[in-house]
Design a protein around this motif. Structure first.
Motif, mmCIF file in Angstrom:
data_model
loop_
_atom_site.group_PDB
_atom_site.id
_atom_site.type_symbol
_atom_site.label_atom_id
_atom_site.label_comp_id
_atom_site.label_asym_id
_atom_site.label_seq_id
_atom_site.Cartn_x
_atom_site.Cartn_y
_atom_site.Cartn_z
ATOM 1 N N PHE A 182 -4.044 6.004 7.098
ATOM 2 C CA PHE A 182 -3.042 7.022 7.474
ATOM 3 C C PHE A 182 -2.275 7.502 6.238
ATOM 4 C CE2 PHE A 182 -2.745 4.761 11.839
ATOM 5 C CZ PHE A 182 -3.829 5.485 12.308
ATOM 6 N N ASP A 183 -1.924 6.576 5.339
ATOM 7 C CA ASP A 183 -1.253 6.961 4.099
ATOM 8 C C ASP A 183 -2.103 7.962 3.319
ATOM 9 O OD1 ASP A 183 1.192 5.656 4.135
ATOM 10 O OD2 ASP A 183 0.446 3.833 3.207
ATOM 11 N N TRP A 184 -3.361 7.625 3.154
ATOM 12 C CA TRP A 184 -4.289 8.440 2.365
ATOM 13 C C TRP A 184 -4.467 9.829 2.975
ATOM 14 C CZ3 TRP A 184 -9.609 9.964 3.109
ATOM 15 C CH2 TRP A 184 -10.256 10.397 1.947
ATOM 16 N N LEU A 185 -4.582 9.868 4.293
ATOM 17 C CA LEU A 185 -4.788 11.146 4.973
ATOM 18 C C LEU A 185 -3.536 12.017 4.960
ATOM 19 C CD1 LEU A 185 -6.783 9.992 8.151
ATOM 20 C CD2 LEU A 185 -7.698 11.172 6.145
ATOM 21 N N VAL A 204 0.839 -1.205 0.000
ATOM 22 C CA VAL A 204 0.000 0.000 0.000
ATOM 23 C C VAL A 204 0.871 1.252 0.000
ATOM 24 C CG1 VAL A 204 -1.628 1.357 1.386
ATOM 25 C CG2 VAL A 204 -2.006 -1.089 1.046
ATOM 26 N N ASP A 205 1.941 1.244 0.794
ATOM 27 C CA ASP A 205 2.867 2.378 0.800
ATOM 28 C C ASP A 205 3.390 2.657 -0.611
ATOM 29 O OD1 ASP A 205 2.551 2.605 3.521
ATOM 30 O OD2 ASP A 205 4.487 1.706 4.037
ATOM 31 N N THR A 206 3.774 1.586 -1.306
ATOM 32 C CA THR A 206 4.319 1.728 -2.660
ATOM 33 C C THR A 206 3.271 2.275 -3.626
ATOM 34 O OG1 THR A 206 5.856 -0.100 -2.259
ATOM 35 C CG2 THR A 206 5.432 0.497 -4.549
ATOM 36 N N ILE A 207 2.058 1.735 -3.540
ATOM 37 C CA ILE A 207 0.985 2.176 -4.437
ATOM 38 C C ILE A 207 0.652 3.649 -4.189
ATOM 39 C CG2 ILE A 207 -1.468 1.892 -4.974
ATOM 40 C CD1 ILE A 207 -1.052 -1.128 -4.320
ATOM 41 N N MET A 208 0.513 4.018 -2.931
ATOM 42 C CA MET A 208 0.182 5.399 -2.590
ATOM 43 C C MET A 208 1.281 6.356 -3.051
ATOM 44 S SD MET A 208 -2.756 5.744 -0.850
ATOM 45 C CE MET A 208 -3.918 4.825 0.158
ATOM 46 N N ALA A 209 2.536 5.973 -2.837
ATOM 47 C CA ALA A 209 3.652 6.825 -3.248
ATOM 48 C C ALA A 209 3.707 6.954 -4.767
ATOM 49 C CB ALA A 209 4.966 6.262 -2.713
#
Length: 452
Positions: A178-181, A34-39
């Motif tokens: 948290f990533d999204w926010l 998820v971190d990778t996708i969001m970044a």
């Protein structure tokens, strides 16, 4: 002699213990995805920065996780020996104090050394700034992760692996939130970019620790250990020495394997972007499949440790071989998928023909690789259950770095096999480790049986 019924019962008990660990491991792996996708959706520079930062964070994370994995076999031996719950809890409390101190030192080192490393990587200015922000934020999680490692290993050693699943399953969706926010600045939160990704990881570590604390406070099988009683934990040199004696070799084993794959990825870059992309596809799918035998290895540590602690070497030997057999079964299943449905697997990751063709070829080698990787993981788990970690460390480091890397460099660059040679090097290293570790367990457990 053990009957088929007893072997089936042990297989059922191992799977029951391992299943929640598998769910937890997949959740943790999902957090990284998820971190990778969001970044990646934020910007190319953000994706590169999170990739660099996560790789720099990963090796110390694996090292300290391995160090405190020593808690699991110690607790398992105590449980098998029917030591008083409070005595087991006192050991875990001492380990938590050690973890807190180690975690603070880890945090200080990460904050101090990250700028020295990142600024020497030759990154673009924006990517460098993003990577430094990510590492500055995620480093705050070091003490939290360290204490969480101890609570996780205590729960596993006790045989309460659902606590591990609780922590992973709760943290996974919250990490995504948290990533999204924090990366994108939704709902009035500041738009922090990759720094927000690091903050999200730190917050998720707190969530995981809170889940462990909840389990130790509310679940009877863990509450009886009195780990959370309101009394200052005392520094105990014997506890520190035992964790270092068992845990440092485990830490070096995990670090040697992790760094082998990281260096292989760097060497793959010598063969161009297509090779790197195809390698990432194949290695990622293999890593997902590996969560099953890795979790079986952790469960095998507990099952063997409890039998060894109870003074039942025949039972410990049988449990070890059952765990290894379960690991082999999972390997054969994942290998069959890689051999017979590689195009289906690759299509999940990419639709670029050149990348897909090479990834399919990598998966054919990964099918062989998977069998040996599963055998070494479960054999290592069985040996940890016997508190045998020093010789396995020597075996695995030699297998990975002398045999594996030697074959990889020789076949890829000297013999002209290119990218495929690097993969055959990984196979050679894992095969050597699997053979050595399985022979070690057979001989060590056999000697224990012979002396009783």
């Amino acid at each position: 002699m053990h009957t088929r019924a007893s072997v089936r019962r042990e297989a059922g008990a191992s799977l029951s213990l391992a299943t929640p660990i598998i769910a937890a491991q997949l959740s943790i792996m999902g957090m990284g995805a998820v971190d990778t996708i969001m970044a990646g959706r934020y910007s190319g520079a953000a994706l590169a920065a999170v990739a660099v930062g996560a790789n720099l964070w990963f090796l110390p994370f694996v090292f300290f996780m391995g160090l405190f994995m020593a808690v699991s076999p110690v607790v398992a031996h105590h449980v098998g020996a029917r030591k008083p719950d409070k005595q087991i809890g006192d050991f875990s409390r001492g380990a938590m104090l050690m973890a807190l101190i180690v975690g603070v030192l880890w945090m200080i080192a990460a904050k101090s050394l990250s700028p020295l490393v990142v600024t020497r990587l030759g990154l673009h200015e924006q990517t460098e700034a993003y990577a430094l922000g990510y590492l500055a934020a995620v480093s705050w999680a070091a003490p939290v992760f360290a204490v969480g490692f101890v609570l996780r290993s205590t729960a596993e050693g006790r045989g309460v692996s659902r606590a591990v699943m609780l922590a992973g399953v709760v943290a996974f969706p919250l990490n995504a939130l948290f990533d999204w926010l924090l990366m994108y600045g939704h709902w009035g939160f500041p738009r922090m970019g990759p720094t927000g990704c690091g903050v999200a990881t730190a917050l998720s570590s707190v969530v995981m620790l809170a889940a462990y604390l909840f389990a130790f406070a509310r679940w009877r099988s863990l509450r009886s250990l009195q780990v959370l009683r309101l009394e200052p934990a005392r520094f105990n040199g014997a506890i520190v020495r035992e964790i270092l004696r068992l845990g440092l070799p485990i830490a070096f084993i995990l670090s040697a394997e992790a760094s082998l794959f990281q260096v292989s990825a760097l060497l793959m870059a010598r063969f161009g972007e297509i090779a790197v992309a195809a390698h990432q596809v194949a290695i990622n799918f293999a890593a997902v499949c590996f969560m099953v035998p890795m979790s079986l290895g952790m469960a095998t540590t507990v099952r063997v440790g409890q039998a060894a602690g109870a003074g039942e070497p025949r039972e410990a030997r049988m449990r070890g071989f059952v765990g290894i057999g379960l690991g082999l079964s999972s390997a054969l299943l994942s290998a069959a998928i890689m051999l017979f449905f590689p195009a289906v697997v690759v299509a999940i990751y990419t639709d670029v023909p050149e990348v897909a063709d090479m990834a399919i070829r990598f998966l054919g080698i990964a099918a062989v690789f998977q069998v040996f990787d599963c055998l070494q993981a479960t054999a290592n788990g069985a040996l940890r259950g016997l508190k045998d970690t020093r010789v396995p460390m020597l075996l695995t480091v030699a297998a990975y770095w002398l045999i594996g890397m030697g074959v990889a460099i020789g076949t890829a660059f000297w013999a002209g096999m290119g990218p495929m040679g690097l993969w055959w090097g990984l196979v050679a290293g894992l095969a050597a480790a699997a053979v050595g570790l399985n022979l070690r367990f057979a001989r060590r457990s056999g000697r224990l049986v012979a002396t009783t």
